[in-house]
Enzyme design. Sequence first.
Site, PDB file in Angstrom:
ATOM      1  N   GLY A 160      34.618  23.955  48.836  1.00 18.74           N
ATOM      2  CA  GLY A 160      35.904  24.062  49.519  1.00 18.74           C
ATOM      3  C   GLY A 160      36.868  22.928  49.243  1.00 18.74           C
ATOM      4  O   GLY A 160      38.047  23.027  49.590  1.00 18.74           O
ATOM      5  N   LEU A 189      39.660  24.941  42.296  1.00 21.92           N
ATOM      6  CA  LEU A 189      39.849  26.392  42.420  1.00 21.92           C
ATOM      7  C   LEU A 189      40.279  26.763  43.835  1.00 21.92           C
ATOM      8  O   LEU A 189      41.205  27.559  44.038  1.00 21.92           O
ATOM      9  CB  LEU A 189      38.565  27.134  42.061  1.00 21.92           C
ATOM     10  CG  LEU A 189      38.592  28.649  42.288  1.00 21.92           C
ATOM     11  CD1 LEU A 189      39.574  29.322  41.343  1.00 21.92           C
ATOM     12  CD2 LEU A 189      37.203  29.259  42.139  1.00 21.92           C
ATOM     13  N   ALA A 190      39.607  26.177  44.821  1.00 19.98           N
ATOM     14  CA  ALA A 190      39.941  26.483  46.212  1.00 19.98           C
ATOM     15  C   ALA A 190      41.382  26.110  46.522  1.00 19.98           C
ATOM     16  O   ALA A 190      42.120  26.882  47.149  1.00 19.98           O
ATOM     17  CB  ALA A 190      38.983  25.758  47.150  1.00 19.98           C
ATOM     18  N   ARG A 223      30.296  18.278  49.488  1.00 21.88           N
ATOM     19  CA  ARG A 223      29.595  17.027  49.779  1.00 21.88           C
ATOM     20  C   ARG A 223      30.467  16.032  50.543  1.00 21.88           C
ATOM     21  O   ARG A 223      29.968  15.212  51.308  1.00 21.88           O
ATOM     22  CB  ARG A 223      29.133  16.371  48.475  1.00 21.88           C
ATOM     23  CG  ARG A 223      27.860  16.991  47.896  1.00 21.88           C
ATOM     24  CD  ARG A 223      27.450  16.227  46.638  1.00 21.88           C
ATOM     25  NE  ARG A 223      26.150  16.661  46.166  1.00 21.88           N
ATOM     26  CZ  ARG A 223      24.991  16.131  46.531  1.00 21.88           C
ATOM     27  NH1 ARG A 223      24.985  15.164  47.441  1.00 21.88           N
ATOM     28  NH2 ARG A 223      23.855  16.550  46.040  1.00 21.88           N
ATOM     29  N   VAL A 282      23.912  21.308  49.100  1.00 22.75           N
ATOM     30  CA  VAL A 282      23.378  22.654  48.848  1.00 22.75           C
ATOM     31  C   VAL A 282      21.849  22.689  48.816  1.00 22.75           C
ATOM     32  O   VAL A 282      21.256  23.767  48.923  1.00 22.75           O
ATOM     33  CB  VAL A 282      23.937  23.252  47.533  1.00 22.75           C
ATOM     34  CG1 VAL A 282      25.430  23.431  47.623  1.00 22.75           C
ATOM     35  CG2 VAL A 282      23.559  22.392  46.332  1.00 22.75           C
ATOM     36  N   LYS A 307      32.843  33.192  37.133  1.00 21.71           N
ATOM     37  CA  LYS A 307      32.274  32.947  35.814  1.00 21.71           C
ATOM     38  C   LYS A 307      32.231  31.439  35.564  1.00 21.71           C
ATOM     39  O   LYS A 307      32.945  30.702  36.253  1.00 21.71           O
ATOM     40  CB  LYS A 307      33.085  33.675  34.745  1.00 21.71           C
ATOM     41  CG  LYS A 307      34.438  33.030  34.394  1.00 21.71           C
ATOM     42  CD  LYS A 307      35.099  33.794  33.287  1.00 21.71           C
ATOM     43  CE  LYS A 307      36.368  33.099  32.824  1.00 21.71           C
ATOM     44  NZ  LYS A 307      36.170  31.906  32.020  1.00 21.71           N
ATOM     45  N   ASP A 317      36.445  38.440  38.018  1.00 23.44           N
ATOM     46  CA  ASP A 317      37.109  38.194  36.734  1.00 23.44           C
ATOM     47  C   ASP A 317      38.592  38.349  37.023  1.00 23.44           C
ATOM     48  O   ASP A 317      39.082  39.469  37.178  1.00 23.44           O
ATOM     49  CB  ASP A 317      36.643  39.196  35.669  1.00 23.44           C
ATOM     50  CG  ASP A 317      37.267  38.928  34.290  1.00 23.44           C
ATOM     51  OD1 ASP A 317      38.328  38.284  34.248  1.00 23.44           O
ATOM     52  OD2 ASP A 317      36.698  39.369  33.285  1.00 23.44           O
ATOM     53  N   HIS A 318      39.305  37.230  37.138  1.00 23.56           N
ATOM     54  CA  HIS A 318      40.685  37.314  37.620  1.00 23.56           C
ATOM     55  C   HIS A 318      41.582  38.160  36.733  1.00 23.56           C
ATOM     56  O   HIS A 318      42.602  38.656  37.176  1.00 23.56           O
ATOM     57  CB  HIS A 318      41.286  35.911  37.810  1.00 23.56           C
ATOM     58  CG  HIS A 318      41.511  35.168  36.532  1.00 23.56           C
ATOM     59  ND1 HIS A 318      40.554  34.363  35.953  1.00 23.56           N
ATOM     60  CD2 HIS A 318      42.584  35.114  35.720  1.00 23.56           C
ATOM     61  CE1 HIS A 318      41.033  33.839  34.849  1.00 23.56           C
ATOM     62  NE2 HIS A 318      42.263  34.274  34.673  1.00 23.56           N
ATOM     63  N   LYS A 323      44.954  41.476  37.491  1.00 24.04           N
ATOM     64  CA  LYS A 323      46.335  41.479  37.021  1.00 24.04           C
ATOM     65  C   LYS A 323      46.906  42.895  37.050  1.00 24.04           C
ATOM     66  O   LYS A 323      46.238  43.865  36.708  1.00 24.04           O
ATOM     67  CB  LYS A 323      46.419  40.888  35.605  1.00 24.04           C
ATOM     68  CG  LYS A 323      46.076  39.395  35.578  1.00 24.04           C
ATOM     69  CD  LYS A 323      46.276  38.805  34.215  1.00 24.04           C
ATOM     70  CE  LYS A 323      45.907  37.324  34.208  1.00 24.04           C
ATOM     71  NZ  LYS A 323      46.774  36.506  35.056  1.00 24.04           N
ATOM     72  N   HIS A 360      36.684  38.442  29.791  1.00 24.42           N
ATOM     73  CA  HIS A 360      38.026  39.019  29.822  1.00 24.42           C
ATOM     74  C   HIS A 360      38.243  40.077  28.735  1.00 24.42           C
ATOM     75  O   HIS A 360      38.678  41.200  29.007  1.00 24.42           O
ATOM     76  CB  HIS A 360      39.090  37.924  29.649  1.00 24.42           C
ATOM     77  CG  HIS A 360      39.019  36.842  30.672  1.00 24.42           C
ATOM     78  ND1 HIS A 360      38.571  37.043  31.958  1.00 24.42           N
ATOM     79  CD2 HIS A 360      39.342  35.526  30.607  1.00 24.42           C
ATOM     80  CE1 HIS A 360      38.632  35.899  32.631  1.00 24.42           C
ATOM     81  NE2 HIS A 360      39.086  34.976  31.825  1.00 24.42           N
ATOM     82  N   LYS A 419      52.143  31.680  24.914  1.00 24.95           N
ATOM     83  CA  LYS A 419      51.202  32.235  25.897  1.00 24.95           C
ATOM     84  C   LYS A 419      51.498  33.724  26.028  1.00 24.95           C
ATOM     85  O   LYS A 419      52.648  34.128  26.182  1.00 24.95           O
ATOM     86  CB  LYS A 419      51.400  31.557  27.256  1.00 24.95           C
ATOM     87  CG  LYS A 419      50.627  32.189  28.423  1.00 24.95           C
ATOM     88  CD  LYS A 419      51.029  31.521  29.737  1.00 24.95           C
ATOM     89  CE  LYS A 419      50.414  32.213  30.943  1.00 24.95           C
ATOM     90  NZ  LYS A 419      48.980  32.009  31.065  1.00 24.95           N
TER      91      LYS A 419
END
Length: 504
Positions: free
Chosen positions: A14, A18-19, A47, A87, A149, A178-179, A183, A241, A346
């Site tokens: 958390g 990414l969070a 932690r 953990v 992933k 899988d983001h 989309k 992907h 991109k």
Amino acid sequence: MSQENKALFIIFGGTGDLAKRKLYPSLFRLFRKGNIREHFAVIGTARRQWSNDYFREVVAESVASLNPTKEDLDEFVSHFYYQAHNVDNTEEYQLLGQLADSLDQTYDLNGNRLFYLAMAPRFFGTISQHIKSENIMTEHGFNRLIIEKPFGTDYKTALQLNEEISASFKEEQIFRIDHYLGKEMIQNISAVRFGNNIFESLWNYKYIDNVQVTLAEAVGVEERGGYYDQSGALKDMLQNHILQVVALLAMEAPTVFSEEAIRAEKINALKSIRIYNEEEVKENFVRGQYSAGRLADTEFTSYNEEPGVDPNSQTETFLAGKFLIDNFRWAGVPFYVRTGKRMTEKGTRIHIVFKSTPINIFRDSNDLDSQLPENVLTIYIQPTEGFSLTLNGKEVGDGFNIDPVRLDYRHSQDNLYNSPEAYEKLILDCLKGDATNFTHWDEVANSWKIVDGIKETWEKETTPIPHYPAGSMGPECAFELLEKEGHKWIWEPDAWYKNQGLLD
């Protein structure tokens, strides 16, 4: 206002990037839309020894760019709780379970729990085991596990990881995210195909010459050098992907548009992809690594000079290849794929290249072999979203020269701004129990079986990896791969820069 969903979110990792970048902003969007509102709570674990108040400050900062009102922000962060957690420590899982039970009563959550493992895969098995053994699962609500992933580093490690998780969670409870599948235009592939007979009736080897899938990134490895050097483009992009996109393009029409039917057809498509032996890999797949380069006024360093990267690394930052699908629909049709770091622009684009008409009746009498330009259906995934179709028309003026014209549709900026972000959409799907846009174990397994042969061949390679200048669209071998079969890449954003002398 949308229908509210009741759930407790327990986010392992958390305090991580990414969070903060994806999960908390996505939860706030769901909160603002009413998908979650009064009956939800979030426990962040890691932690670090944080307090609830400090954790809420971090969450508030992570959603600041969404311009929340003070009232909304205060209400939103009040649902967040933090517990320091190791953990491997069984007793701390017991404390986590006690906090979860307390919040379940406080917010009337009906025992619904969503466990998000925003951590390295090596922890997945341990966490899953303790969630079950310490009774953090409930018996009267749903229990769903979201994992990120990479799911293993080859088929063998993926199988072991899956067995560890499956000892605690059933397959229908596991949501492998899988983001890319969240989309908007990835999901639109099915609409374009199955919603338009003009395309679906032509969606086979009789009318399609080749299919091209490009996932290009303009950035380098940035702060992920250490991770990326152990992964490379093959494991980072192709195994998940790209093969997911290929499966959606190649699958048969499901009998109904349901999670089970779509999954079955995707799995069948993946099983039909030819698994190459060593010689076939060398013939059909190439790789590359970016070297120093210049694009316009920007200078780029080489991959081997990036922080965290071995100066002698042979890890690929680019790959291109050709898949063949051994079924009746796609017999002989090449599916070309490419992806890479530090490319010209991109963009994620799919090109369906249709076969030319058998005879060019407009040809010059001195050039009887001339062919008409191909019709091309392009699906734009990112950063722009939409699609276009290239058709042949008559050039204005005397004579009968053919002039390709493009029918083009792009979503407006307003639509893009208001459309759900990928993580937002996938978290909502998980709340609803809809796994259509998540990856089933059978898809993961078949993807690794395809990729393992390529990986093992490249690991035996003794010649130096080909290089391409940063800012280009890949090494020469990627263009030769298509040219030897009479094809070429449709998307060439580097051409303009080269003509202007802005690309080395």
